[in-house]
Design an enzyme around this catalytic site. Structure first.
Site, PDB file in Angstrom:
ATOM      1  N   ARG A  55       0.824  -1.198   0.000  1.00 56.67           N
ATOM      2  CA  ARG A  55       0.000   0.000   0.000  1.00 56.67           C
ATOM      3  C   ARG A  55       0.865   1.258   0.000  1.00 56.67           C
ATOM      4  O   ARG A  55       2.013   1.240   0.435  1.00 56.67           O
ATOM      5  CB  ARG A  55      -0.905   0.019   1.230  1.00 56.67           C
ATOM      6  N   LYS A 197      -8.791  -2.377  -0.072  1.00 55.21           N
ATOM      7  CA  LYS A 197      -8.740  -1.543   1.132  1.00 55.21           C
ATOM      8  C   LYS A 197      -9.500  -0.232   0.969  1.00 55.21           C
ATOM      9  O   LYS A 197      -9.962   0.345   1.949  1.00 55.21           O
ATOM     10  CB  LYS A 197      -7.284  -1.284   1.522  1.00 55.21           C
ATOM     11  N   HIS A 216     -11.449  -4.334  11.439  1.00 58.14           N
ATOM     12  CA  HIS A 216     -10.341  -4.954  10.711  1.00 58.14           C
ATOM     13  C   HIS A 216      -9.979  -6.228  11.458  1.00 58.14           C
ATOM     14  O   HIS A 216      -9.098  -6.253  12.316  1.00 58.14           O
ATOM     15  CB  HIS A 216      -9.148  -3.992  10.666  1.00 58.14           C
ATOM     16  N   SER A 234      -1.736  -6.340   9.287  1.00 56.41           N
ATOM     17  CA  SER A 234      -1.196  -7.300   8.322  1.00 56.41           C
ATOM     18  C   SER A 234       0.053  -7.974   8.882  1.00 56.41           C
ATOM     19  O   SER A 234       0.937  -7.335   9.444  1.00 56.41           O
ATOM     20  CB  SER A 234      -0.847  -6.558   7.029  1.00 56.41           C
ATOM     21  N   LYS A 238      -4.014 -12.936  11.390  1.00 51.98           N
ATOM     22  CA  LYS A 238      -5.477 -13.009  11.295  1.00 51.98           C
ATOM     23  C   LYS A 238      -5.932 -14.113  10.362  1.00 51.98           C
ATOM     24  O   LYS A 238      -6.773 -14.945  10.713  1.00 51.98           O
ATOM     25  CB  LYS A 238      -6.054 -11.676  10.794  1.00 51.98           C
ATOM     26  N   THR A 239      -5.377 -14.122   9.154  1.00 51.19           N
ATOM     27  CA  THR A 239      -5.797 -15.106   8.159  1.00 51.19           C
ATOM     28  C   THR A 239      -5.411 -16.509   8.592  1.00 51.19           C
ATOM     29  O   THR A 239      -6.207 -17.450   8.534  1.00 51.19           O
ATOM     30  CB  THR A 239      -5.162 -14.785   6.793  1.00 51.19           C
ATOM     31  N   ASP A 253     -10.593 -10.908   7.094  1.00 51.46           N
ATOM     32  CA  ASP A 253      -9.981  -9.586   7.216  1.00 51.46           C
ATOM     33  C   ASP A 253     -10.929  -8.447   7.594  1.00 51.46           C
ATOM     34  O   ASP A 253     -10.514  -7.531   8.289  1.00 51.46           O
ATOM     35  CB  ASP A 253      -9.283  -9.227   5.903  1.00 51.46           C
ATOM     36  N   ARG A 318       1.239 -12.219  -1.929  1.00 52.84           N
ATOM     37  CA  ARG A 318      -0.172 -12.367  -1.581  1.00 52.84           C
ATOM     38  C   ARG A 318      -0.890 -13.363  -2.483  1.00 52.84           C
ATOM     39  O   ARG A 318      -0.503 -13.582  -3.628  1.00 52.84           O
ATOM     40  CB  ARG A 318      -0.871 -11.014  -1.724  1.00 52.84           C
TER      41      ARG A 318
END
Length: 528
Positions: A55, A197, A216, A234, A238-239, A253, A318
């Site tokens: 990003r 995003k 988030h 990130s 989480k994933t 997410d 990713r």
């Protein structure tokens, strides 16, 4: 009809080669024919994003106008840009896209709950970006597509580059949200994550106005219907941690917490691939197949097999794939109210406990703090972990003041008696470069115990610096690992590192002047 709507209709939606909601096979054919990407041995498409592998937060703007001026928390995260600059840039992008041989349009939704979903459309210059949008957002049924009326539009033109001297941007790249015109304008970057995003930022503005907490976080549900949320930036897990073979995945997410319960904002997953293996993360590994998109993953020259350990392009590799590629999911992605909430942090100082149970005041303190170590590759210019504080574990995507989201979370914790835990997926035995990353198997064991309620009434010891209640024993985890100082050979070094982190917490929290004394006192003890 608004000026931007007329321009969109004239230049884009009437384009003779506008490709609308193409199927996955047709999009893959387009990608290969246009040489935007290559087919991997797993059937996924691989694409590279060039110089922009993460990003670009310094290039993100919100249009400052009368409709949203009083609502937005203006500053370094939400940078203002004037309406005139936005309109001039918008028209230039429209003319740029009109010259393309083909343009791709995706019509779909953000929000799995029909009561709260947002109809969106995504206009892409690249076919692979359109496939990305198709896999990450919620696809409409045939009937829904026929009557679809977009309420927000994302326009992505990666080969159009802004001129900062003329266009009012900071660089050639721009991500601009206009809530008045209900448009997101993206240019100068091929990083597909900006598409995802930007809509999350939009939902973070719209949902709280409907008394829905936008979050988030990832979410899953157990065999008994118990719901868990996993907050974290990130790279914190989480994933990975929400993809549990014994629990059904709601989403990885972005979620909303409505009066009815939790719902996924997305229709897919955007998983980090660094060091991905079938042994450690079988659900994610096996989800990457035909129709999936691999970003910046290096392939074997002849085999076309992904090398997930190769970070020569970026550490922020990713994979984008639809939720249905995960075997154990909730469909539709809606569940009840959370029984347990996990705050994830990847602490590079090596001083936070691997798991601790939080009081409500501690939960609010750590939610507002949103501490983690920013990992390499997530943003441009970050090459090694840096201590960072991101309010609500998602500051880059919050148009409103953090207190808005924090107060909503506090109310919901009280209302539904949710248990809250802080889990450190970062370093142990020393800081980054000396210690080692906490083993995923240990983290999974700790999270499992927390979700099963095994830690609600267990014996604990209080951390002398952070004031956190640490379980004395967790099945499957070495006891000494639970108390960070015991894992350090250099005890004095631990004390110094812990106090350094405590100081950073205090310095960051000073900006939350309206927080209650109870919440302020729930932070670390700093002796400086």
């Amino acid at each position: 009809m608004k000026t931007v709507e007329r321009s969109l209709q004239k230049e884009i939606l009437s384009h003779e080669n506008l490709q609308v909601n193409l199927s996955v096979p047709l999009l893959v054919e387009k990608i290969l024919k246009r040489k935007e990407g290559v087919l991997t041995a797993t059937g996924a498409v691989q694409a590279s994003t060039g110089a922009y592998t993460g990003r670009s937060p310094r290039d993100k703007f919100i249009v400052r106008d009368a409709s949203s001026d009083d609502d937005i928390s203006w500053g370094a995260v939400n940078q203002p840009i004037d309406e005139e600059s936005f309109h001039h840039l918008y028209e230039k992008v429209m003319k740029h896209l009109a010259k393309q041989k083909e343009i791709y349009q995706f019509k779909g939704f953000a929000g799995a709950d029909p009561n709260y979903r947002l109809p969106i459309q995504v206009i892409n210059e690249y076919a692979w970006h359109n496939l990305f949008a198709r896999q990450l957002f919620i696809n409409p049924s045939v009937e829904e597509l026929a009557s679809h009326q977009a309420e927000f539009t994302v326009v992505s033109a990666p080969t159009f580059k802004a001129d900062p001297k003329i266009d009012g941007t900071n660089s050639e790249t721009f991500i601009i949200i206009s809530f008045k015109e209900r448009v997101v304008l993206i240019g100068g970057t091929e990083y597909a994550g900006e598409i995802k995003k930007s809509i999350f930022s939009v939902m973070n503005y719209l949902l709280p106005k409907r008394d829905i907490l936008s979050m988030h976080c990832s979410a899953n549900v157990g065999m008994e219907g118990d719901v868990a949320l996993f907050f974290g930036l990130s790279g914190t897990g989480k994933t990975t941690l929400s993809a549990d073979p014994y629990r059904r995945l709601i989403g990885d997410d972005e979620h909303g917490w409505s009066p009815n319960g939790v719902f996924n904002i997305e229709g897919g997953c955007y998983a980090k691939c660094i060091n991905l293996s079938e042994e450690k993360e079988p659900q994610i590994y096996n989800a990457i197949r035909f129709g999936s998109v691999l970003e910046n993953v290096v392939l074997g020259e002849e085999s076309r097999l992904p090398d997930y350990d190769d970070v020569s392009l970026t550490e922020n590799t990713r994979a984008a794939y639809p939720l249905e590629n995960i075997v154990n999911t909730v469909s539709p992605s809606i569940a009840g109210h959370p029984n347990a909430i996990i705050f994830l942090t990847a602490d590079a100082s090596g001083t936070l406990p691997p798991i601790s149970k939080l009081t409500k005041e501690q939960a609010m303190y750590h939610f507002l703090s949103g501490y983690t170590s920013k990992l390499a590759g997530t943003e441009r210019g970050v090459t090694e972990p840096q201590a960072t504080f991101s309010a609500c574990f998602g500051s880059p995507f919050l148009p409103l003041a953090p207190s808005v989201y924090a107060e909503m979370l506090g109310e919901k914790i009280d209302q539904h008696d949710s248990s809250v835990f802080l889990v450190n997926t970062g370093w142990t035995g020393g800081s980054y470069g000396v210690g080692e990353r906490i083993k995923l198997s240990y983290t999974r064991a700790m999270v499992h115990s927390a979700l099963e309620g095994e830690l609600n009434n267990t014996e604990t010891m209080t951390d002398e610096v952070f004031g956190l209640e640490i379980p004395v024993h967790v099945p499957g985890v070495p006891d000494d690992l639970l108390y960070p100082k015991k894992t350090w050979t250099d005890k004095a070094g631990y004390d110094t590192a812990a106090q350094s982190l405590a100081m950073k917490f205090h310095e960051n929290f000073a900006k939350f002047t309206k927080a209650s004394d109870e919440i302020k006192q729930a932070g670390p003890v700093y002796k400086g």
